[in-house]
Design an enzyme around this catalytic site. Structure first.
Site, PDB file in Angstrom:
ATOM      1  N   GLN A 275       0.825  -1.207   0.000  1.00  0.00           N
ATOM      2  CA  GLN A 275       0.000   0.000   0.000  1.00  0.00           C
ATOM      3  C   GLN A 275       0.853   1.249   0.000  1.00  0.00           C
ATOM      4  O   GLN A 275       0.533   2.244  -0.656  1.00  0.00           O
ATOM      5  CB  GLN A 275      -0.919  -0.003   1.225  1.00  0.00           C
ATOM      6  CG  GLN A 275      -1.938   1.121   1.240  1.00  0.00           C
ATOM      7  CD  GLN A 275      -2.954   1.006   0.116  1.00  0.00           C
ATOM      8  OE1 GLN A 275      -3.296  -0.081  -0.283  1.00  0.00           O
ATOM      9  NE2 GLN A 275      -3.413   2.125  -0.398  1.00  0.00           N
TER      10      GLN A 275
ATOM     11  N   HIS B  71       1.900   3.221  -3.154  1.00  0.00           N
ATOM     12  CA  HIS B  71       1.002   4.132  -3.862  1.00  0.00           C
ATOM     13  C   HIS B  71       1.401   5.596  -3.681  1.00  0.00           C
ATOM     14  O   HIS B  71       0.946   6.439  -4.444  1.00  0.00           O
ATOM     15  CB  HIS B  71      -0.437   3.930  -3.395  1.00  0.00           C
ATOM     16  CG  HIS B  71      -1.088   2.715  -3.987  1.00  0.00           C
ATOM     17  ND1 HIS B  71      -1.405   2.625  -5.326  1.00  0.00           N
ATOM     18  CD2 HIS B  71      -1.481   1.545  -3.431  1.00  0.00           C
ATOM     19  CE1 HIS B  71      -1.965   1.443  -5.560  1.00  0.00           C
ATOM     20  NE2 HIS B  71      -2.019   0.774  -4.437  1.00  0.00           N
TER      21      HIS B  71
ATOM     22  N   GLU C 157     -10.874   2.462   2.085  1.00  0.00           N
ATOM     23  CA  GLU C 157     -10.983   2.036   0.685  1.00  0.00           C
ATOM     24  C   GLU C 157     -10.840   0.514   0.595  1.00  0.00           C
ATOM     25  O   GLU C 157     -11.670  -0.167   0.001  1.00  0.00           O
ATOM     26  CB  GLU C 157      -9.894   2.710  -0.145  1.00  0.00           C
ATOM     27  CG  GLU C 157      -9.896   2.284  -1.599  1.00  0.00           C
ATOM     28  CD  GLU C 157      -8.685   2.803  -2.355  1.00  0.00           C
ATOM     29  OE1 GLU C 157      -8.762   2.849  -3.594  1.00  0.00           O
ATOM     30  OE2 GLU C 157      -7.669   3.142  -1.731  1.00  0.00           O
ATOM     31  N   HIS C 158      -9.754  -0.014   1.178  1.00  0.00           N
ATOM     32  CA  HIS C 158      -9.531  -1.461   1.219  1.00  0.00           C
ATOM     33  C   HIS C 158      -9.510  -1.917   2.677  1.00  0.00           C
ATOM     34  O   HIS C 158      -8.856  -1.284   3.512  1.00  0.00           O
ATOM     35  CB  HIS C 158      -8.172  -1.838   0.608  1.00  0.00           C
ATOM     36  CG  HIS C 158      -7.960  -1.351  -0.780  1.00  0.00           C
ATOM     37  ND1 HIS C 158      -7.266  -0.187  -1.080  1.00  0.00           N
ATOM     38  CD2 HIS C 158      -8.336  -1.869  -1.974  1.00  0.00           C
ATOM     39  CE1 HIS C 158      -7.234  -0.018  -2.388  1.00  0.00           C
ATOM     40  NE2 HIS C 158      -7.874  -1.017  -2.955  1.00  0.00           N
TER      41      HIS C 158
ATOM     42  N   ASP D  21      -6.351  -5.457  -6.830  1.00  0.00           N
ATOM     43  CA  ASP D  21      -5.875  -4.297  -7.592  1.00  0.00           C
ATOM     44  C   ASP D  21      -5.740  -4.611  -9.083  1.00  0.00           C
ATOM     45  O   ASP D  21      -5.995  -3.756  -9.928  1.00  0.00           O
ATOM     46  CB  ASP D  21      -4.511  -3.844  -7.064  1.00  0.00           C
ATOM     47  CG  ASP D  21      -4.614  -3.045  -5.783  1.00  0.00           C
ATOM     48  OD1 ASP D  21      -5.715  -2.588  -5.450  1.00  0.00           O
ATOM     49  OD2 ASP D  21      -3.575  -2.879  -5.112  1.00  0.00           O
TER      50      ASP D  21
ATOM     51  N   HIS E   7     -54.241  17.562 -13.391  1.00  0.00           N
ATOM     52  CA  HIS E   7     -53.738  16.203 -13.206  1.00  0.00           C
ATOM     53  C   HIS E   7     -54.906  15.217 -13.131  1.00  0.00           C
ATOM     54  O   HIS E   7     -54.903  14.177 -13.807  1.00  0.00           O
ATOM     55  CB  HIS E   7     -52.899  16.107 -11.918  1.00  0.00           C
ATOM     56  CG  HIS E   7     -51.499  16.597 -12.067  1.00  0.00           C
ATOM     57  ND1 HIS E   7     -51.198  17.896 -12.376  1.00  0.00           N
ATOM     58  CD2 HIS E   7     -50.315  15.935 -11.955  1.00  0.00           C
ATOM     59  CE1 HIS E   7     -49.888  18.034 -12.434  1.00  0.00           C
ATOM     60  NE2 HIS E   7     -49.322  16.849 -12.187  1.00  0.00           N
TER      61      HIS E   7
END
Length: 429
Positions: A258, A261, A326-327, A360, A419
Site C-alpha cells: 500500500q 502508492h 478504501e480497502h 488491484d 392532473h
C-alpha cells in the site's frame, strides 16, 4: 509508523480523528474552481497552457488527442507477457461486470398497470487515469473495462502525457484493449473540466469515472450537475484488521504494498494482539531490505501509517465502520461472522491469503473505490453505473379506471385539477 495502545493517553483522540468526512480544504476548492472557469472560458487553449505548466509539455490544440499511429506503435512495443496480463484481467472484469449489471423487469401493480424499469448504457462516458511515477494500466482496465462490458458506445480516456508528448505504451495498449474510442493527453482537474464541459475539439461526456488526486476529486465534485460522476476516489488507503491468528509476514507485505502508492496513502493496522504488532514491525524491517524503493516506502510509512492496539476485536470493527477504508483486509477467527459486522468499506479482502494486490490487478471487481471517508455514502465503481435507468408505465383501460379515484384524491389535496382531469378524461372517453 505511529503506534498507539488503547491504554495510551492520546488513543481516544486519535481514534476520534479517524472519523472522517471527505470534505476538501478551501485552498483546493479555490484552485479547482479557477481551473474549471479557465477551461470553460478558454477551452483548448487553457488545456494547452495547463499541460505546459503542470506536465512540462508543449502541445498544440490539434495534438491533444492520441493518434491511431501512436496506438499502433504502442501495440508493437508492448511485451507479450503484458498483453497476456491485460487479457486475463479484462476477462475477469467482464465476467464480474456481466453479473452485476441491472436487467430490465416489469410487473402489474395493484391497479393492473404494467410498471417496470429498463436499463441502457450511457451514450458517451469519460474515464480518467492518473499520471505519476508508474503507468496505472490496471486503472485503465478497471474503469474502461467496465464501460466495454456495459456496451457503452463511446468512451473517452484522459491521462497526462510526459514532457515528450507521449503516453506510456502499456497504458495506451490497456486503454485500447478496454475499448476506449478516444484518448486525450490531459490530466488533473482540467481533464475533468474538459470532459464535463467540452471544448472546441473535445465533445463532453455524460458521466465521468476514475480516481485521482485531491484536485481531480474536487473537480468531479464541483462539476456534478454539468455531468454525473461515479464516486470520489482519491489517494489510496488500506486498513488491516487482524487477531492473533494473523500472519505477520502477510500483513507486513500488504502494508508495504500500500505504501508504494505514494505519500498521500493512508495505511492502518488494527489488532487486539500486542505480540502480533511486534512481529509485524520486525517483518516490515526484514521485507524493506528486499525492496527497490525501500527509502521511499519508509518515508510513506512514517508519514501516513498507524498501528492501533485495541482492547477488544469488536473495537477494531467499530473503528473500521467510522473510518470507511478504501480497502479492508480482515484476518481473524470466525471471519464470516465478523464480516457481517462490517458496514463501510470499499472492498473487503477476507482471510490471510486474500492479498489486496490481487484485487488491484486481476480478481474482477473494480479497484476504483471511495476514499477519504466517502465510503459511508458511495460504493465502489461497478458495471451498473454505466447504465442509465428509465422507468416504464403502461396502462390498460381497466388500469386507468382502477387508478382514477386515488389520482383524483391526490389532485384535490395538491390543488392540481389538470392532473385529475388528465386521467378522468381517459375513463369518460
Amino acid at each position: 509508523m505511529k503506534i498507539l495502545s488503547f491504554r495510551d493517553t492520546g488513543y481516544e483522540r486519535f481514534v476520534a480523528g479517524l472519523n472522517r468526512r471527505a470534505i476538501p480544504g478551501d485552498d483546493v476548492r479555490e484552485v479547482v474552481g479557477g481551473i474549471i472557469d479557465e477551461v470553460s472560458k478558454r477551452g483548448d487553449k487553457a488545456l494547452v497552457d495547463y499541460a505546459e505548466r503542470f506536465d512540462r509539455v508543449k502541445l498544440k490544440p490539434s495534438e491533444l488527442f492520441v493518434t491511431a499511429d501512436e496506438i499502433a506503435v504502442a501495440r508493437k512495443l508492448v511485451a507479450p507477457s503484458t498483453k497476456r496480463a491485460v487479457a486475463a484481467s479484462l476477462k475477469n472484469i467482464t465476467e464480474f461486470a456481466k453479473r452485476s449489471m441491472r436487467k430490465d423487469w416489469s410487473y402489474r401493480n395493484a391497479e393492473g398497470a404494467r410498471v417496470g424499469e429498463r436499463f441502457t448504457p450511457f451514450d458517451r462516458v469519460g474515464v480518467y487515469v492518473p499520471g505519476g511515477k508508474a503507468p496505472l494500466v490496471s486503472t485503465a482496465l478497471m474503469t474502461a473495462g467496465f464501460a466495454k462490458a456495459a456496451k457503452v458506445p463511446e468512451v473517452l480516456g484522459a491521462t497526462p502525457c510526459g514532457p515528450d508528448g507521449t503516453v506510456n505504451p502499456e497504458l495506451l495498449y490497456a486503454l485500447s484493449a478496454a475499448g476506449v474510442s478516444e484518448i486525450i493527453k490531459v490530466g488533473g482537474a482540467q481533464a475533468i473540466a474538459a470532459m464535463a464541459l467540452g471544448t472546441k475539439t473535445i465533445r463532453p461526456v455524460d458521466r465521468i469515472f476514475g480516481p485521482g488526486n485531491r484536485f481531480v476529486v474536487e473537480a468531479k465534485r464541483q462539476l456534478v450537475g454539468a455531468v454525473s460522476i461515479d464516486l470520489l476516489p482519491g489517494p489510496s488507503e488500506v486498513l488491516v484488521i487482524a487477531d492473533k491468528t494473523g500472519n505477520p509476514d502477510f500483513i507486513a507485505a500488504d502494508l508495504l504494498a500500500q505504501a508504494e502508492h505514494g505519500g498521500d496513502s493512508v495505511i492502518g493496522f488494527l489488532t487486539n494482539s500486542k505480540a502480533l504488532i511486534g512481529k509485524v514491525e520486525r517483518a516490515i524491517e526484514r521485507q524493506l531490505k528486499t525492496l527497490s524503493r525501500a527509502d521511499y516506502i519508509r518515508e510513506v510509512l512514517d508519514k501516513g501509517a498507524f498501528t492501533l492496539l485495541v482492547k477488544k476485536f469488536e473495537d477494531a470493527i467499530e473503528i473500521c465502520n467510522a473510518f470507511a477504508p478504501e480497502h479492508l483486509s480482515l484476518v481473524c477467527e470466525d471471519e464470516n461472522g465478523w464480516l457481517k459486522k462490517v458496514r463501510t468499506a470499499g472492498a473487503i479482502y477476507l482471510g490471510p491469503l486474500s492479498a489486496v494486490a490481487v484485487g488491484d490487478f486481476l480478481a474482477g471487481p473494480s479497484h476504483t473505490l471511495p476514499t477519504g471517508g466517502a465510503g459511508r455514502s458511495f460504493s465502489g465503481l461497478r458495471a451498473d453505473q454505466f447504465q442509465r435507468r428509465t422507468s416504464v408505465v403502461k396502462l390498460t383501460a381497466k388500469a386507468v379506471k382502477n387508478s382514477l379515484e386515488t389520482v383524483e384524491e391526490f389532485a384535490r389535496i395538491e390543488g392540481l385539477d389538470a392532473h385529475g382531469r388528465s386521467v378522468s378524461i381517459r375513463v369518460e372517453g
